[in-house]
Design an enzyme around this catalytic site. Structure first.
Site, PDB file in Angstrom:
ATOM      1  CD  GLU A 284      -5.763  -8.455  88.501  1.00 35.46           C
ATOM      2  OE1 GLU A 284      -5.518  -9.445  88.120  1.00 35.46           O
ATOM      3  OE2 GLU A 284      -6.644  -8.463  89.525  1.00 35.46           O
TER       4      GLU A 284
ATOM      5  CB  SER B 258      -2.128  -9.699  89.078  1.00 35.15           C
ATOM      6  OG  SER B 258      -3.483  -9.665  88.403  1.00 35.15           O
TER       7      SER B 258
ATOM      8  CE1 TYR C  13      -1.204 -12.088  83.452  1.00 35.13           C
ATOM      9  CE2 TYR C  13      -0.608 -10.322  86.181  1.00 35.13           C
ATOM     10  CZ  TYR C  13      -1.542 -11.473  85.014  1.00 35.13           C
ATOM     11  OH  TYR C  13      -2.468 -11.735  85.410  1.00 35.13           O
TER      12      TYR C  13
ATOM     13  NE  ARG D  94      -5.111 -19.689  86.992  1.00 38.56           N
ATOM     14  CZ  ARG D  94      -4.530 -18.722  86.875  1.00 38.56           C
ATOM     15  NH1 ARG D  94      -4.573 -18.102  85.853  1.00 38.56           N
ATOM     16  NH2 ARG D  94      -3.943 -18.070  87.630  1.00 38.56           N
TER      17      ARG D  94
ATOM     18  CG  ASP E  52      -4.073 -21.105  90.392  1.00 36.35           C
ATOM     19  OD1 ASP E  52      -3.968 -21.413  89.202  1.00 36.35           O
ATOM     20  OD2 ASP E  52      -4.024 -19.156  90.904  1.00 36.35           O
TER      21      ASP E  52
ATOM     22  CD  GLU F 270      -5.882 -17.116  93.690  1.00 36.24           C
ATOM     23  OE1 GLU F 270      -6.402 -15.983  94.789  1.00 36.24           O
ATOM     24  OE2 GLU F 270      -5.211 -16.482  93.265  1.00 36.24           O
TER      25      GLU F 270
ATOM     26  CG  ASN G 184      -8.131 -16.115  87.661  1.00 40.15           C
ATOM     27  OD1 ASN G 184      -8.861 -15.504  87.477  1.00 40.15           O
ATOM     28  ND2 ASN G 184      -6.848 -15.205  87.957  1.00 40.15           N
TER      29      ASN G 184
ATOM     30  N   GLY H 172      -5.762 -14.491  82.573  1.00 35.43           N
ATOM     31  CA  GLY H 172      -4.849 -13.803  81.829  1.00 35.43           C
ATOM     32  C   GLY H 172      -5.242 -14.147  80.532  1.00 35.43           C
TER      33      GLY H 172
END
Length: 307
Positions: A15, A141, A210, A249, A251, A268, A270, A274
């Site tokens: 990443e 990612s 991205y 964050r 999901d 999951e 994070n 990002g």
């Protein structure tokens, strides 16, 4: 007196390109907010570099292994440099998808059935009835994520490949139908829920995340208020029980095919979301009343050791 902030970026995980973009965006915003900023492209000599630099705060803009698995956090603890985001234990726990799911499930958060195994075992035969998802147990990612459809006769054969770069241990998880949602937590507050709509992609993969135009973010999400509250509550619960700090964050998938109450499944968490110009957390924060410089200022002021 303005604080000296070292923005840690780059690194050597898969990443790295995303981290360089996150770091550049954060450095520019922090300078706008009045901080003295130094960017550090993290290499194996990072401890020496930071010991010489002695910043007041390390802003962690790294992603993936070494950056969000507790490794850099341990170095910062050893050097006693206050840092942003989660600490050693929470970072390591959240990075392992199956361990994080176990903790979340124990706290009453619904998760999808999954099995963890060597990638060759997952390539040999269907270990779950299709459809299902195969994902590396410790990558971010969406790297290495493979979706097995109902009509697929064999598991993904690329799992046998000698050039498979995502580690030998994978998680095989029941595919959850429905729409993709995410919710950021800032300290002890769950922010607005965001729906992620991939544009031209089967799911929210690397390019959706991205590449400009790869996805559309609808925030606040246009879903029943009760579902919004559920997602916010479970995001905050996951943040707390995993031991996260700063910003995280979570999901989710929401299947409303059989009624608006539907099925909401946590996927999951994070711990290093990002921070690029097309990332989710800046959009969610803006919809929740926090500009990008304000969000980053809060993160810098929240930084500490012993997280």
């Amino acid at each position: 007196m303005a604080k000296n902030v070292a923005v840690l970026m780059g690194g050597f995980s898969s990443e790295r390109p995303v981290s360089l973009r996150s770091g550049a965006a954060c450095a520019a915003a922090l300078e706008t907010a009045g901080y003295n900023v130094t960017t550090v492209d993290v290499g194996r000599d990072v401890a020496t570099v930071l010991a010489e630099l002695r910043p007041d705060v390390a802003f962690n803009a790294l992603h993936g292994p070494y950056g969000e698995d507790g490794t850099i956090q341990g170095i910062l603890e050893y050097l006693q440099i206050p840092y942003t985001h989660s600490g050693v234990l929470a970072s390591a726990l959240a990075m392992n998808k199956q361990v994080a799911k176990t903790v979340a499930s124990a706290a009453g958060i619904p998760v999808a059935e999954a099995k963890v195994m060597h990638r060759h075992e997952a390539a040999r035969t269907h270990v779950l009835s299709p459809p299902y998802v195969v994902k590396p147990v410790a990558e971010g990612s969406s790297f290495g994520v493979l979706i097995v459809r109902e009509d697929q006769e064999h598991p993904p054969q690329q799992l046998y490949g000698a050039d498979w770069p995502y580690g030998d241990i994978v998680m095989v998880e029941r595919f959850v139908h429905g729409r993709e949602f995410t919710c950021a937590v800032m300290g002890d507050v769950a922010l607005e829920v965001c729906e992620i709509i991939p544009e031209g992609h089967a799911f929210y993969d690397y390019d959706s995340k991205y590449v400009a135009g790869g996805s559309r973010h609808v925030v606040p999400a246009e879903i029943p208020a009760a579902v919004t509250r559920r997602i916010q509550e479970w995001s905050l619960t996951a943040h707390r029980v995993i031991g996260c700090r700063g910003v995280s964050r979570s999901d989710f998938r929401y299947d409303d095919r059989f009624g608006e109450g539907g099925e909401v499944i946590w996927l999951e968490i994070n711990t290093q979301p990002g921070m690029t110009e097309v990332s989710l957390v800046p959009d969610i924060a803006a919809a929740s009343g926090h500009s990008f410089p304000e969000l980053l200022t809060w993160m810098v002021e929240d930084a500490s050791c012993g997280r």
